[in-house]
Every structure is written in structure tokens, then in C-alpha cells.
Design a protein around this motif. Structure first.
Motif, mmCIF file in Angstrom:
data_model
loop_
_atom_site.group_PDB
_atom_site.id
_atom_site.type_symbol
_atom_site.label_atom_id
_atom_site.label_comp_id
_atom_site.label_asym_id
_atom_site.label_seq_id
_atom_site.Cartn_x
_atom_site.Cartn_y
_atom_site.Cartn_z
ATOM 1 N N ALA A 195 38.228 37.660 43.973
ATOM 2 C CA ALA A 195 37.033 37.452 44.800
ATOM 3 C C ALA A 195 35.766 37.649 43.966
ATOM 4 O O ALA A 195 34.865 36.808 43.974
ATOM 5 C CB ALA A 195 37.026 38.408 45.988
ATOM 6 N N GLU A 234 33.143 46.650 37.496
ATOM 7 C CA GLU A 234 34.570 46.799 37.794
ATOM 8 C C GLU A 234 34.980 48.228 37.447
ATOM 9 O O GLU A 234 34.646 48.731 36.381
ATOM 10 C CB GLU A 234 35.376 45.782 36.969
ATOM 11 C CG GLU A 234 36.874 46.032 36.898
ATOM 12 C CD GLU A 234 37.590 46.079 38.250
ATOM 13 O OE1 GLU A 234 37.446 45.124 39.038
ATOM 14 O OE2 GLU A 234 38.289 47.078 38.516
ATOM 15 N N LYS A 270 44.380 42.601 41.773
ATOM 16 C CA LYS A 270 45.824 42.511 42.079
ATOM 17 C C LYS A 270 46.440 41.247 41.513
ATOM 18 O O LYS A 270 47.592 41.222 41.110
ATOM 19 C CB LYS A 270 46.088 42.474 43.579
ATOM 20 C CG LYS A 270 45.554 43.560 44.403
ATOM 21 C CD LYS A 270 46.428 44.758 44.450
ATOM 22 C CE LYS A 270 45.611 45.877 45.060
ATOM 23 N NZ LYS A 270 44.212 45.981 44.542
ATOM 24 N N PHE A 284 52.494 32.595 45.999
ATOM 25 C CA PHE A 284 52.921 31.712 47.081
ATOM 26 C C PHE A 284 51.742 30.858 47.499
ATOM 27 O O PHE A 284 50.600 31.235 47.245
ATOM 28 C CB PHE A 284 53.472 32.526 48.259
ATOM 29 C CG PHE A 284 52.525 33.561 48.832
ATOM 30 C CD1 PHE A 284 51.406 33.193 49.592
ATOM 31 C CD2 PHE A 284 52.756 34.920 48.637
ATOM 32 C CE1 PHE A 284 50.558 34.143 50.131
ATOM 33 C CE2 PHE A 284 51.895 35.875 49.187
ATOM 34 C CZ PHE A 284 50.804 35.488 49.922
ATOM 35 N N LYS A 297 58.610 34.651 48.646
ATOM 36 C CA LYS A 297 58.429 34.458 47.208
ATOM 37 C C LYS A 297 59.405 35.346 46.449
ATOM 38 O O LYS A 297 59.997 34.921 45.447
ATOM 39 C CB LYS A 297 56.975 34.793 46.859
ATOM 40 C CG LYS A 297 56.642 34.755 45.395
ATOM 41 C CD LYS A 297 55.155 34.988 45.163
ATOM 42 C CE LYS A 297 54.765 36.431 45.398
ATOM 43 N NZ LYS A 297 53.431 36.776 44.846
ATOM 44 N N ALA A 336 39.136 40.572 50.105
ATOM 45 C CA ALA A 336 39.978 41.419 50.946
ATOM 46 C C ALA A 336 39.301 42.697 51.425
ATOM 47 O O ALA A 336 39.853 43.390 52.260
ATOM 48 C CB ALA A 336 41.271 41.754 50.199
ATOM 49 N N LYS A 339 43.629 39.578 53.052
ATOM 50 C CA LYS A 339 43.591 38.126 52.846
ATOM 51 C C LYS A 339 44.543 37.732 51.744
ATOM 52 O O LYS A 339 44.769 38.504 50.825
ATOM 53 C CB LYS A 339 42.191 37.702 52.381
ATOM 54 C CG LYS A 339 41.184 37.594 53.469
ATOM 55 C CD LYS A 339 39.846 37.177 52.905
ATOM 56 C CE LYS A 339 38.793 37.356 53.947
ATOM 57 N NZ LYS A 339 38.762 38.708 54.513
ATOM 58 N N ILE A 390 45.300 34.801 48.609
ATOM 59 C CA ILE A 390 44.374 34.301 47.587
ATOM 60 C C ILE A 390 43.551 33.091 48.075
ATOM 61 O O ILE A 390 42.334 33.075 47.894
ATOM 62 C CB ILE A 390 45.119 34.006 46.262
ATOM 63 C CG1 ILE A 390 45.675 35.318 45.713
ATOM 64 C CG2 ILE A 390 44.194 33.371 45.246
ATOM 65 C CD1 ILE A 390 46.715 35.153 44.618
#
Ligand SMILES: Cc1cc2nc3c(=O)[nH]c(=O)nc-3n(C[C@H](O)[C@H](O)[C@H](O)COP(=O)(O)OP(=O)(O)OC[C@H]3O[C@@H](n4cnc5c(N)ncnc54)[C@H](O)[C@@H]3O)c2cc1C
Ligand code: FES
Lengths: 142, 657
Positions: free
Chosen positions: B154, B173, B181, B189, B413, B543, B548, B550
Motif C-alpha cells: 500500500a 518504514e 507482508k 492468489f 493457495k 489494510a 484487505k 492485495i
């Protein structure tokens, strides 16, 4: 008897950012609560002058509910802490007048639509039990 | 204004209002109130004809106050203020009455009472409106730069979009590398693209972009100022490596004798005491973990210092702070995995072969602890029976009530990973529901539904027990067949719940952003403004607004960036209309107002031999706390003066007969 059940008149102060939004959310989520509560918006609960509370009681309200953001969540950093201090002082004065039971402070966040409905219902029931205040009539007859 | 001319407009909002109360009756009532020149009702006041109706009335009747009884002012106040503006009236001569959210939507069981209440609210607004006055706002320039907090997919997407629009971006960061992640995932997926392959080029693009400065291993510790002109204090944690000198060659890491569990592999492998977060880290700079470094813990070693070819090791490094000045802030701090050991009955953290979904991603990754071979942690053996538990801690009153929105698709997945690596393995999917809502997700689900040796069992394990050989046994009641199934599995994967990062509580307070019941950031509107907040200039990406996947994260982040670009490119912000102001004639200069102001916006000054309060319009945010404190009524607030509020109070308290 046959008298109609007493329907309290209650004035609510709600801050724009948390409580008013939370009360709106009860609406959007269609969570019913008693119609007796009537909301006045201020930007922050810190704007609620004690005079506004007294004027409400004097003007015919049977109870007053002040609502604001939870501690540490005030949109204006510390407005609600001022509200809390002012409320405690106000309660002291009200106690002298025998009115302290009729005013309450509650924290309602923007996501607590269901909690607002609960708080509103409980407060209405509480005031219903206390009975009508009739301060307006007293003031007007003097 | 002596000649108050009010127009009252009551909206039906289709059946939302009109289906509960009779707007015509409310209108008729309003028409008889003092100062009301005209009152009308209309099906949709916010529609174009509805707005024109008001506009024409303003001109025809010379209205100087407008009252709209409709939905919440949080919805349409700006719409109707626009109507006033178009006719040349000051927008603050508008008063909204909330008869939808506060009346018809919640009192539909007592329509008679609801109608009475609507009338009372309208009467109070009429009483108040007589005291409204014009308000003018000032314009301030905005700083054309943005802070992005969090460097997951994001934050990466938002930074690139902002930077490509010519805006200077500071990306903060907390970890030493950006990536979030997504960097830890093997494949994604529903298309099964390799996660690193699609992510790392973007990470590199961020690091090379001339408009982006990355502050990694850093955190935001203070935010002041306001929309368009925020001052942000960022703490750079000590890395004990001078990142400007370091070339990222990795010799230090190679030679370091220290060991510690590797966070990036979710504790399934070890790293050195001086380490890169992962091989493709951006920025590719190492950090010394002082808790495991032999020099910091025992005063020996200093090998990294000896082998570094550029002399970049600096054991005396202290934390540093930088101050940034930005116009907008994008929050993109994502989510964390819920502590699965809190679900006692699953034995996570106690049994080695019960792993989280993210650990399983690492086990399956070519750069993971097993080099991509699916082997179980306890003994490195290939598992033949694998149980995958969905909704582990999600949709569960005892843990997290909400859906994680990744677990179902991740489980499918994970079936793919397993069948691809161990074709004869047996997989049991223990689910509550399979939610395959995204584009291509249902097809992805169907692909595995019929697969050989893949069993879908509808139920959650009661309690997981461990055998001596590390395998796991549990009972599960399959509500599809009504049977109790006894399962023996070599490995159990928990698709666990997610929650906002721990620091979110303190960060959101700095940013003045509220949270939803799950603790995630509260958006301005769940449907129409899902990437904005009630804090002007603060936007949400990914998120942190709610779980959420991707595709949704990226769409959300791009939207947040677009909103931030729009906000910054307007070039100015307006001062809040609700400023405090002083009636100097009655101010005694006591200073109580100054002592309660949360923004130090009030000073006491000498003026014509008298002490008076003065409000600094740039600092004042319009809370009104000073007004409620002023003993003489000298301090007032725009749109919320004592007279305005008290007339509303008295009217509502007394009611209407
Ligand atoms: C096991 C698993 C498998 C998944 N598989 C898929 C998949 O196959 N396909 C798919 O579409 N989705 C998948 N997802 C979902 C995917 O991980 C998320 O959609 C995505 O990571 C969200 O991105 P984000 O940037 O919002 O958050 P994150 O990825 O969580 O990134 C947040 C970033 O912010 C940083 N940060 C946190 N707090 C702070 C702070 N205070 N200050 C500064 N920085 C901070 C973090 O270190 C991190 O770098 C999966 C999730 C899990 C758990
Ligand atoms: S803004 Fe809600 S109490 Fe201050």
C-alpha cells in the motif's frame, strides 16, 4: 389514575467528531432508541458551557446528557478532559440543588452506534423513574 | 441583521423520511414559525431540482437564512452551503436539521412521536438561525510534499503515485526494509504469480525515484501543525551501521558469529546478529541487533568492524531525529497477525508442527527456511497429511469478530503449494464458510474443490493434541455430514486472524484518526470516502483501514494517493470556520481561555491600556473549549456562539405545543 406515562424531555450535547458520528451510525444501522433524546451538536464536548446545561433544565428539560469522545480520543487533543473536570464541578453545584441525578456525561465513539442506543435508552429510563422536573413551571411562576 | 428572512426546506428523502413522518405537516408547522418567509417540502432536496428550488426562493424572497431538514449535516451540509454560495449568500447562514439519522431511521416504530420530534428540531433550528452571522475564512498555502507511513504494498503504491505526480514523498518504514507482508509470501492468489517477482521491481523503483526519500528503521514520534502544513518528527533508530558509508556488500553478515531467530522467516530459521531483513531488502543495508550482538552483550567480537571494507560499523550510534514538513499524510501501516497462541485449543507456540499461514508461506518460499521444500518444523520430514484451519481466531467472539479476508483464498493457495510439492499428500480443509468473493476467486476455489485427496470439512477442530512423533490429532464435527471426524495430521496450518499494528493506538492519536470496533482506522465514509479520515489532510491506504487482499489494497492505496494529490494540488487550505473570537469590550484579560486552549492559540495582550485575549487564527482549530471557560462571555465561537446555542437549548428544552 389512567394518566399517560411520563415521557421525559432530554437534551443531549454531542461533539461533532465522535458522539454525533456515533449517533448518526445508530441511524444508518437502524438501531432504535427512545425518541425523547434531542441532540445539539457542538464541535467538541469542551464547548458545553455549564450555563447550557442549567438553561436546559430551567427551560423544561427533565435531564441532560453530555457526550464526547473517549479519553485520549478527543479531536482537539484535550477538550474532553476539560469537559470531565467541568462536569465534576457542575455535579457538585447540581448536588446542592438536588439536580445532580439529572445530568450525565458519557463517552460515545464514532463506531459505537449500538452503545449510544443503549446509553440513550438507559438514561431515558433513569429520568423516567426520577419523574418530571417541572423547573420551567417553578421559574415561570416566580 | 435585523430583518431575518428564513426559508425552511423539508426533504422526504424518498421513503427514508417521507415513509415515516409526513414532511408536508412539518413544513406547514415550520411556515408558522417566527421569521419564516417560506417553507417547502420536496422529494429529494439534494437533487438538482431540489437545489434549484432553494436557489430560486433565495432570490425571489430575499432569504437570508436557509434551513434544510433532511439527512445528517455530515452528509450534505457542504452541498447546501454550495447552494447559498451560488446565490451570493454566505454559506454559514445555512442550518441543517437532522431528521433522518436522528429521527425517522430510529423512531420508525413511533411515527407520531417522530413527527413531533422533527417539528421540535425544526423549531429549535429556526430559533437558532435568527442568530447566525456571516463567517469568512482565510486561505493558507499548502506544502507540496507528503509523508507516507508504512512501506508495504500500500505504501509503495501510494508513494509511487504521489512521486510520479511531482510531489516530494517521505516514506517512513519501521522495519529495515520496505515490502511488508507481500515480501514474505511465496505466491499470490488467485493468479499464483510469484510475490517477490511482482513486488521487488516496485521496491527498487521506490528506492531510485528522485522524489522519494525512504526513512527505514524509523518511526513517526510526533505530529503537529495541520492539514497542508504538518510538522512531523521522525525517529531513526540506531542501526550501528553508517548507511551512507555502507555499500551493502554483506561481508559483515557473512562473518558475524552471532545468531538469533529470523523475523522474516517468522522464527523458523536463524539469522546473524548483524543482518539484512531479507536478501532483496530495500534499502539493502544491514542492522546490528544489539540484543544478540556479542559486542553489546558480552563486550567481545567486533568482527563486523574488522571486516567492513568501508569502515561503516559504528557501535556508538545513537537514535537520531529528523523534522519533516509535509502537506498531506498517507497512513499505510497494514496489519499484524493476531497472536495465535491465544487460541489455547490449537496449541500454536506449544506444538512445533502447528504453524501460521505466514509461516507456511515461508516454508514454501524458495528463499525460506527449507529452500522451498515443504518439510515440517519438528523433524524436517515431509508431511503426508496436512490440516488447514480457516478462521483461526477470526469471526470468533472470543478473539476477533471480523473476517480476515485472506484466509479462504490463502488456504486454497496453500493446497496448491502442497499438491505441487507433495503430489500424494492428503489435505483437509477445515472451514466455516468458503468466501471466494474477489475477481477470479470463485474459479480459483472450483479448481481445488474437485481435486483428488483434498477434503473440505465444515467445522473447526475442538482441541488439538500432539503425539510423541510430533503428529497432531483432533476431532472435528463436520456439519455437512453430521459426523465427528477424527483427524491425524503431520502438519496443521492456521489461517489466523489479523489486527492493526501495536503502534497504531499511539499513532492514530497523533493523527487524530478514530478507529472502528476492530481497532482499524475509521474512514470518513464507509462507501463514498473510504480512504479519507475526519482529520483533514490525513489519508488511509491499504489494510490499516480494514483487512484487505492485495488487489483491494492496491486499489485503495492508489485512491488514497489520488485524493492526496487532489488535496495538495488545490494549493491552499481554508482556515476552520469555527474560530474563536473575542469581544474586547467585555474581556477582562483573566487568561482562563489561554490556559485551557489545547493549541496555545490564545495570548493575553495589552491593548489601549487594557489586557485582552487575542486568538491566533492559524493555531485555532475551533473546539470552543475557551468559550465554555470564559467567565464573562467575551470569548465566542463562530457558528457556535452562546446566543446561537442557548436559543437552540431553550427551544428544545421547552418543546412545542
Ligand atoms: C498468510 C497470508 C497470505 C496472504 N496471501 C495473499 C495472496 O496470495 N494474495 C493477496 O492478494 N493477498 C494475500 N494476503 C494479504 C496481503 O498480505 C495484504 O493484502 C497486504 O499485505 C496488505 O498490504 P499493506 O501494505 O496494507 O500492509 P502490510 O503488508 O502489512 O505492510 C505494512 C507496512 O507498514 C509497516 N509498518 C507497520 N507499522 C508501522 C509504523 N508504526 N510505522 C512505520 N511503518 C510501519 C510494516 O512494517 C509494513 O512494512 C495474505 C496475507 C497473509 C497473512
Ligand atoms: S471532539 Fe469529541 S470530545 Fe472533543
Amino acid at each position: 389514575m389512567g394518566e399517560e406515562e411520563f415521557e421525559p424531555r432530554i437534551v443531549v450535547f454531542a461533539c461533532n467528531w465522535c458522539s454525533y458520528a456515533g449517533i448518526d451510525l445508530a441511524g444508518t444501522s437502524r438501531i432504535r432508541y427512545p425518541y425523547n433524546v434531542k441532540i445539539i451538536k457542538t464541535m467538541c464536548s469542551g464547548r458545553v458551557h455549564p450555563e447550557m446545561v442549567l438553561k436546559a433544565l430551567e427551560g423544561g428539560a427533565d435531564g441532560v446528557l453530555i457526550t464526547g469522545c473517549h479519553p485520549a480520543d478527543c479531536h482537539y487533543i484535550s477538550g474532553n478532559y476539560k469537559t470531565m473536570r467541568r462536569y465534576l464541578l457542575l455535579k457538585k453545584v447540581l448536588r446542592e440543588l438536588g439536580l445532580s441525578e439529572r445530568v450525565k456525561l458519557e463517552w460515545i465513539s464514532a463506531s459505537e452506534g449500538d452503545r449510544w442506543a443503549r446509553v440513550a435508552s438507559e438514561f431515558v429510563e433513569h429520568i423516567r423513574k426520577l419523574g418530571p422536573l417541572r423547573l420551567k413551571e417553578v421559574v415561570e411562576s416566580e | 441583521m435585523s430583518d431575518v428572512r428564513i426559508g425552511v426546506y423539508v426533504c422526504h428523502c424518498g421513503k427514508n423520511i417521507g415513509g415515516v413522518i409526513d414532511p408536508a405537516k412539518v413544513t406547514e408547522f415550520a411556515g408558522k414559525l417566527p421569521n419564516v418567509v417560506v417553507a417547502r417540502d420536496y422529494m429529494y432536496m439534494c437533487s438538482s431540482p431540489g437545489q434549484s428550488l432553494i436557489e430560486e426562493d433565495i432570490k425571489r424572497y430575499g432569504l437570508n437564512r436557509v434551513i434544510v431538514a433532511a439527512c445528517s449535516p455530515r452528509m450534505h451540509e457542504p452541498t447546501f452551503q454550495g447552494v447559498l454560495k451560488r446565490t451570493g449568500l454566505n454559506p454559514w447562514l445555512l442550518q441543517m436539521v437532522n431528521i433522518r439519522e436522528h429521527v425517522t431511521w430510529v423512531h420508525d416504530d413511533v411515527p407520531q412521536r417522530a413527527e413531533e420530534k422533527a417539528k421540535e428540531l425544526v423549531a429549535a433550528a429556526v430559533a437558532r438561525a435568527a442568530h447566525l452571522h456571516e463567517i469568512t475564512t482565510e486561505k493558507f498555502p499548502v506544502v507540496s510534499s507528503a509523508l507516507v507511513i508504512g512501506g508495504g504494498i500500500a505504501g509503495i503504491r501510494a508513494s509511487l503515485d504521489l512521486a510520479n505526480a511531482g510531489i516530494k514523498v517521505y516514506l517512513v518504514e519501521k522495519k529495515q526494509s520496505i515490502g511488508g507482508k507481500m515480501a514474505q509470501l511465496d505466491k499470490t492468489f488467485p493468479t499464483l504469480d510469484c510475490s517477490q517477482c511482482i513486488l521487488t521491481p516496485l521496491m527498487v523503483e521506490v528506492s531510485r525515484h528522485p522524489n522519494i526519500s525512504i526513512y527505514a528503521y524509523s518511526e513517526v514520534v510526533d505530529v503537529s501543525g495541520s492539514a497542508g502544513d504538518f510538522k512531523v518528527k521522525v525517529k531513526l533508530k540506531p542501526t550501528y551501521v553508517d548507511w551512507d558509508k555502507c555499500t551493502g556488500c554483506g561481508t559483515c553478515v557473512e562473518k558475524c558469529p552471532g545468531r538469533a531467530p529470523k523475523e522474516f522467516d517468522e522464527g523458523l530459521s536463524n539469522r546473524k546478529a548483524i543482518y539484512f531483513e531479507f536478501a532483496q531488502a530495500v534499502p539493502r543495508r544491514p542492522v546490528i541487533d544489539a540484543e544478540h550482538c556479542l559486542w553489546f552483550t558480552r563486550g567481545i567480537c567486533r568482527v563486523c568492524e574488522k571486516v567492513c571494507p568501508v569502515g561503516a560499523i559504528d557501535y556508538s550510534q545513537k537514535e537520531r531525529y529528523v523534522e519533516l514538513n509535509v502537506g498531506a499524510i498517507v497512513v499505510a501501516i497494514g496489519y499484524e497477525l493476531y497472536d495465535l497462541s491465544k487460541i489455547r485449543e490449537y496449541g500454536y507456540g506449544k506444538f512445533k508442527n502447528v504453524v501460521s499461514g505466514l509461516q507456511f508461506e515461508r516454508i514454501s518460499s524458495a528463499d525460506g527456511p527449507t529452500k522451498g521444500r515443504i518439510l515440517r518444523p519438528s523433524d524436517g520430514k515431509e508431511p503426508k497429511t496436512i490440516g488447514i484451519v480457516l478462521c483461526a481466531g477470526s469471526r470468533d467472539e472470543k478473539h476477533k469478530k471480523y473476517c480476515c479476508r485472506y484466509g479462504c483464498a490463502a488456504a486454497l493457495k496453500h493446497v496448491y503449494y502442497i499438491k505441487h510439492s507433495i503430489p500424494d499428500a492428503k489435505v483437509l480443509i477445515l472451514y466455516t464458510d468458503i468466501r471466494a468473493f474477489g475477481k477470479g476467486y470463485e474459479e480459483f476455489y472450483q479448481r481445488f474443490r474437485g481435486e483428488e485427496d483434498v477434503f473440505f470439512i465444515r467445522g473447526r477442530p475442538a482441541e488439538i493434541f500432539e503425539n510423541k512423533d510430533g503428529s497432531l490429532i483432533f476431532d472435528v464435527y463436520d456439519s455437512n455430514t453430521g459426523q465427528l471426524v477424527n483427524v491425524k495430521a503431520d502438519l496443521v496450518v492456521l489461517e489466523g486472524a489479523v489486527e492493526p499494528p501495536k503502534e497504531w493506538e499511539s499513532l492514530r492519536r497523533l493523527l487524530k484518526v478514530s478507529c472502528d470496533p476492530g481497532g482499524f482506522a475509521l474512514e470518513l465514509h464507509p462507501k463514498l470516502r473510504p480512504f479519507e479520515t475526519t482529520s483533514d489532510g490525513v489519508f488511509l491506504a491499504g489494510a490499516i483501514q480494514g483487512p484487505k487482499d492485495i488487489p483491494d489494497t492496491v486499489a485503495h492505496a492508489a485512491a488514497a494517493a489520488a485524493a492526496a494529490i487532489g488535496f495538495l494540488s488545490k494549493g491552499y487550505v481554508e482556515s476552520v470556520p469555527y474560530l474563536a473570537f473575542v469581544n474586547e469590550d467585555i474581556c477582562s484579560g483573566c487568561g482562563l481561555c489561554a490556559s485551557v486552549c489545547p493549541y496555545d492559540a490564545i495570548t493575553i495582550e495589552e491593548k489601549e491600556g487594557k489586557r485582552v485575549a487575542k486568538v491566533n487564527v492559524i493555531n485555532c482549530k475551533g473546539c470552543g473549549t475557551c468559550v465554555a471557560t470564559c467567565p464573562s462571555g467575551a470569548m465566542q465561537q463562530n457558528y457556535f456562539t452562546d446566543t446561537q446555542l442557548l436559543s437552540e437549548v431553550v427551544s428544545l428544552a421547552g418543546g412545542v405545543k
